[in-house]
Enzyme design. Structure first.
Site, PDB file in Angstrom:
ATOM      1  CG  ASP A 141      -1.763   1.041   1.667  1.00  0.00           C
ATOM      2  OD1 ASP A 141      -1.721   2.036   0.440  1.00  0.00           O
ATOM      3  OD2 ASP A 141      -2.294   1.160   2.761  1.00  0.00           O
ATOM      4  CG  ASP A 155      -1.047   1.488  -3.875  1.00  0.00           C
ATOM      5  OD1 ASP A 155       0.203   1.289  -3.925  1.00  0.00           O
ATOM      6  OD2 ASP A 155      -1.710   2.027  -2.904  1.00  0.00           O
ATOM      7  CG  ASP A 181      -7.410 -12.339 -12.774  1.00  0.00           C
ATOM      8  OD1 ASP A 181      -8.198 -13.049 -13.733  1.00  0.00           O
ATOM      9  OD2 ASP A 181      -6.617 -12.968 -11.848  1.00  0.00           O
ATOM     10  CG  ASP A 210     -12.388 -15.639 -12.947  1.00  0.00           C
ATOM     11  OD1 ASP A 210     -11.608 -15.850 -12.097  1.00  0.00           O
ATOM     12  OD2 ASP A 210     -13.646 -15.451 -12.897  1.00  0.00           O
ATOM     13  CD  GLU A 252     -10.359 -20.070 -11.564  1.00  0.00           C
ATOM     14  OE1 GLU A 252     -10.394 -19.983 -10.362  1.00  0.00           O
ATOM     15  OE2 GLU A 252     -11.200 -19.285 -12.121  1.00  0.00           O
ATOM     16  CG  HIS A 300      -7.354 -15.052  -5.500  1.00  0.00           C
ATOM     17  ND1 HIS A 300      -6.754 -15.720  -6.746  1.00  0.00           N
ATOM     18  CD2 HIS A 300      -8.618 -14.715  -5.907  1.00  0.00           C
ATOM     19  CE1 HIS A 300      -7.430 -15.725  -7.546  1.00  0.00           C
ATOM     20  NE2 HIS A 300      -8.606 -15.294  -7.107  1.00  0.00           N
TER      21      HIS A 300
HETATM   22  C1  NOJ Z   1     -12.122 -17.231  -9.964  1.00  0.00           C
HETATM   23  C2  NOJ Z   1     -11.719 -16.215  -8.978  1.00  0.00           C
HETATM   24  O1  NOJ Z   1     -10.086 -16.675  -8.656  1.00  0.00           O
HETATM   25  C3  NOJ Z   1     -12.169 -16.066  -7.814  1.00  0.00           C
HETATM   26  O2  NOJ Z   1     -11.460 -15.361  -6.862  1.00  0.00           O
HETATM   27  C4  NOJ Z   1     -13.932 -15.431  -8.050  1.00  0.00           C
HETATM   28  O3  NOJ Z   1     -14.508 -15.364  -6.791  1.00  0.00           O
HETATM   29  C5  NOJ Z   1     -14.414 -16.341  -9.134  1.00  0.00           C
HETATM   30  N1  NOJ Z   1     -13.453 -16.842 -10.392  1.00  0.00           N
HETATM   31  C6  NOJ Z   1     -15.500 -15.447 -10.050  1.00  0.00           C
HETATM   32  O4  NOJ Z   1     -14.957 -14.731 -10.687  1.00  0.00           O
END
Ligand code: NOJ
Length: 529
Positions: A24, A32, A101, A203, A267, A328
């Site tokens: 931060d 940030d 992302d 994603d 992902e 995460h």
């Molecule tokens: C995967 C992401 O990594 C996650 O954090 C998110 O909640 C879901 N997709 C929806 O976008």
């Protein structure tokens, strides 16, 4: 192929930054982009080749950035587009590439496309989302549920139809059958690629296309995994459609259009055989696909080894695996795999950085950050807020980076960071940086070893015969990696050689005449002539 002919990311170590929790710079308690820039020297020192940023685009933060309301603008809490351009430039000066992302499955309900879409049944963007009538008896359009709990359909009072969302109701799913949606995402890919972004983490890459006929999902059976049984249905029609591959091939063509082709990392939370399909013919779909079977496996030799071997066997020729232990969503491997036992954490890190494939570290992996215990008041993840105490959500793995044991952990000058800090005295960068015995030093040395031995990082791999709780494999012609994932001493039969890096640094440079003795939870890289 020699390593010089390989794409940069095959020999790379990638590093995921969760921007809100990295650094931060303006004392608002939220990380940030200028904060990331301030720590590029650290990342260069560590030896990472690429950083993947969780979303930094504009979002009302119902799902902390994964509900995007403008795909081509930087969220003010993270900085400006100038900051972003500076990040790409400054990272590039240090040999670090930046990956974005991208969230193609859904938008925020506040995205202008959705605002227009829901304004009337005949609006320009109506067909950009998945709309359906309820059944005559008042029932929902079909039985699809949201992976975040509850029905996947929400009634829009104004237009009297339901829209579908695989996640929160604030995250309406886009309709990927619509050609304008596809063309618009082409533009988004180009927008960032033209700014110098080296690739994208996509994603929920397996989810984006829904069955055109909106057929009901079949019920779960006793043979299904825990999650499928919990949802009561198999995600056959609301996700995992075969037509998704056509979209990914389209993106790959876009990515390959650049002089340095852009990397696509998916992902892909799917079984191993389906994971392999996301690599297409080996060069026409994803470059890398996250392997959730590996992340979710227990840290035991037979299970880990089986998943790695199964993955290697399933991949098409030329495809390259990715290995990761934390992110995460999935929490931190030092806790999940290693039960916060330092020896196991060291061993797991050596494993990650020595398998054939591209390792993707999550910020804090390199210092062994653990999941942080939080109270109900601390929770920020919508899933934790909604399901506590049955499920605490994902915040335990999202707490700020522990740079030092000073006030704010070196993360922030604010009185209160957006999520609490973990145990700073136990784990922080400053304390580990110059300690030759630290995890951070081990991590940096392993990354340095990969870099100085392309045959190790890019070389082929084959499993060796070992006792059940050990696991060993070759890398290239001259290296063996051996792990003892048990609390007993074990002997692994290896060629004679010299220990290059051991989790017990006291063994570095030891000559091993043949049968290699490994202490409990010890692992090493052996080099032989
Ligand atoms: C995967 C992401 O990594 C996650 O954090 C998110 O909640 C879901 N997709 C929806 O976008």
């Amino acid at each position: 192929m020699t390593p010089a002919d390989e794409p940069w990311w095959k020999t790379a170590v990638l590093y995921q930054i969760y921007p809100r929790s990295f650094a931060d710079s303006d004392a608002d308690g939220v990380g940030d982009i200028p904060g990331i820039i301030d720590h590029l020297d650290y990342l260069a020192w560590l030896g990472v080749d690429g950083i993947w940023l969780s979303p930094v685009t504009v979002s009302p933060n119902a799902d902390w950035g994964y509900d995007v309301s403008d795909f081509c603008a930087i969220a003010p809490e993270f900085g400006t587009m100038d900051d972003f351009d500076r990040l790409v430039g400054e990272a590039g000066n240090r040999g670090i590439r930046v990956l974005m992302d991208i969230v193609p499955n859904h938008t925020s309900e506040e995205h202008p496309w959705f605002v227009d879409s829901r304004s009337s049944r005949t609006s320009d963007h109506r067909d950009w989302y998945v709309w359906a009538d309820g059944k005559e008896d008042g029932a929902l359009p079909n039985n699809w549920v949201s992976s975040f709990g509850g029905p996947g359909w929400t009634l829009d009072e104004t237009t009297g139809q339901y829209y579908f969302h695989n996640h929160l109701q604030e995250q309406p799913d886009l309709n990927w059958w619509n050609e304008d949606v596809r063309a618009t995402f082409d533009d988004i890919f180009r927008f960032w690629s033209d700014r110098g972004v080296a690739g994208f983490r996509i994603d929920v890459a397996n989810v984006i296309i829904k069955d055109a006929e909106l057929r009901d999902n079949p019920p779960a059976t006793e043979d299904d995994d825990f999650e499928t049984q919990m949802f009561g249905q198999r995600s056959v029609y609301n996700a995992n459609r075969p037509e998704v591959h056509e979209v990914i091939r389209r993106w790959r063509r876009l990515a390959d259009d650049y002089d340095e082709p852009r990397l696509l990392i998916g992902e892909t939370p799917v079984p191993v055989d389906k994971l392999a399909e996301f690599y297409g013919n080996g060069s026409d779909e994803l470059g890398l696909a996250f392997n959730f079977n590996f992340i979710s496996a227990p840290f035991r030799a037979p299970e880990m080894r089986a998943i790695v071997e199964e993955t290697e066997a399933a991949l098409p020729p030329g495809a390259w695996p990715a290995w990761t232990g934390s992110n995460h969503d999935m929490f931190r491997f030092p806790t999940r795999w290693a039960e916060d036992d330092p020896a196991k954490v060291r061993l797991a890190l050596l494993m990650l950085l020595s398998l054939r494939g591209t390792p993707v570290l999550y910020e804090g992996d390199e210092i062994g950050m653990a999941n942080v215990t939080l109270t109900q008041e601390d929770l920020r993840d919508p899933l934790g807020v909604r399901f506590y105490p049955y499920y605490e959500g994902r915040d335990a793995g999202r707490t700020p980076m522990q740079w030092s044991d000073g006030a704010g952990g070196g993360f922030t000058d604010a009185d209160r960071p957006w999520l609490p800090l973990g145990d700073l005295a136990a784990v922080n960068v400053q304390a580990q940086r110059d300690d030759p015995g630290s995890l951070l030093t081990l991590c940096r040395d392993l990354i340095g070893f990969r870099r100085s031995h392309p045959a190790f990082s890019a070389g082929e791999s084959a499993s060796l015969l070992t006792p059940e709780n050990a696991w060993a494999w070759t890398r290239g012609d001259r290296h063996v990696v051996a792990l003892n994932i048990s609390s007993e001493e074990l002997v692994v039969s290896t060629p004679a050689g010299t220990v290059r890096i051991c989790t017990d640094r006291g063994r570095d440079l030891e000559f091993v005449p043949g049968d290699l003795k490994l202490a409990p939870f010890e692992g090493l890289i052996l080099e032989h002539p």
